[in-house]
Design an enzyme around this catalytic site. Sequence first.
Site: not given
Length: 244
Positions: A4, A6, A90, A92, A162, A168, A208, A229-230
Amino acid sequence: MAGNWKMYKTAAETTAFFEKFAPLVAQSVHADAVICPTFVNIPAAVAATQGTRIEIGGQNLYWKNEGAFTGEISGPMLKAAGARWVIVGHSERRQYFGETDATVLQRTVAALEAGLNPIVCVGERLEQRESGNTESVLKTQFDGGLAGLTPDQFAKVTIAYEPVWAIGTGKTATPEMAADAHKFIRAQVAAKFGAEQAAATRILYGGSVKPDNVKSLMAQPDIDGSLVGGASLEAVSFSLIVNF
Ligand code: PGA
């Protein structure tokens, strides 16, 4: 294994990522590899992954096919752009953009009607975990966002667990904590859609996930993949996750 992205990367950065990433996962037949870039970079991502096993997804969609909905993107538009997947609900989106379980259900149905594979996200916030409400939150999200699907519709859904406090933040749920939540979600699937469907449903863990913790997470029998993500923004790092 889904990435993802983002609100990161330009079209040029998207193309550069796949030039490096595609050869690194070319042998990874054990897993589906999906990247969800921003809407505007879906064409660049689709072009860069032609002839590879990597598939592309959106990060959200609206539930109408077209109309006067300024700023929105529909399932048929994602599909026509070459996306095969779409993330729905999600945290967010829930936190910053007013997503509710009811709109998660509407978007999931719209994704399925457009022929996209939805990755539907659920997960508790920190205060909900600390007050002992993780399971009731997951049940509410499942009942409101997924239980209204028909069995045929549900069969095409991937769920992503999640925990919001792990996104994150560098704080991963321990493999055991994640496994407990996955087991609970799978039990909800079994109760609503039957044991056979529960065994077949893919439940991804997200929050994470990194190259150095993916193996212990994936060792849990109820964890079928990850939503990253990251660590999906860098080609070597995401290839290590896909190739865990
Ligand atoms: P993270 O994000 O891997 O950066 O924690 C996961 C997600 O939001 O899907």
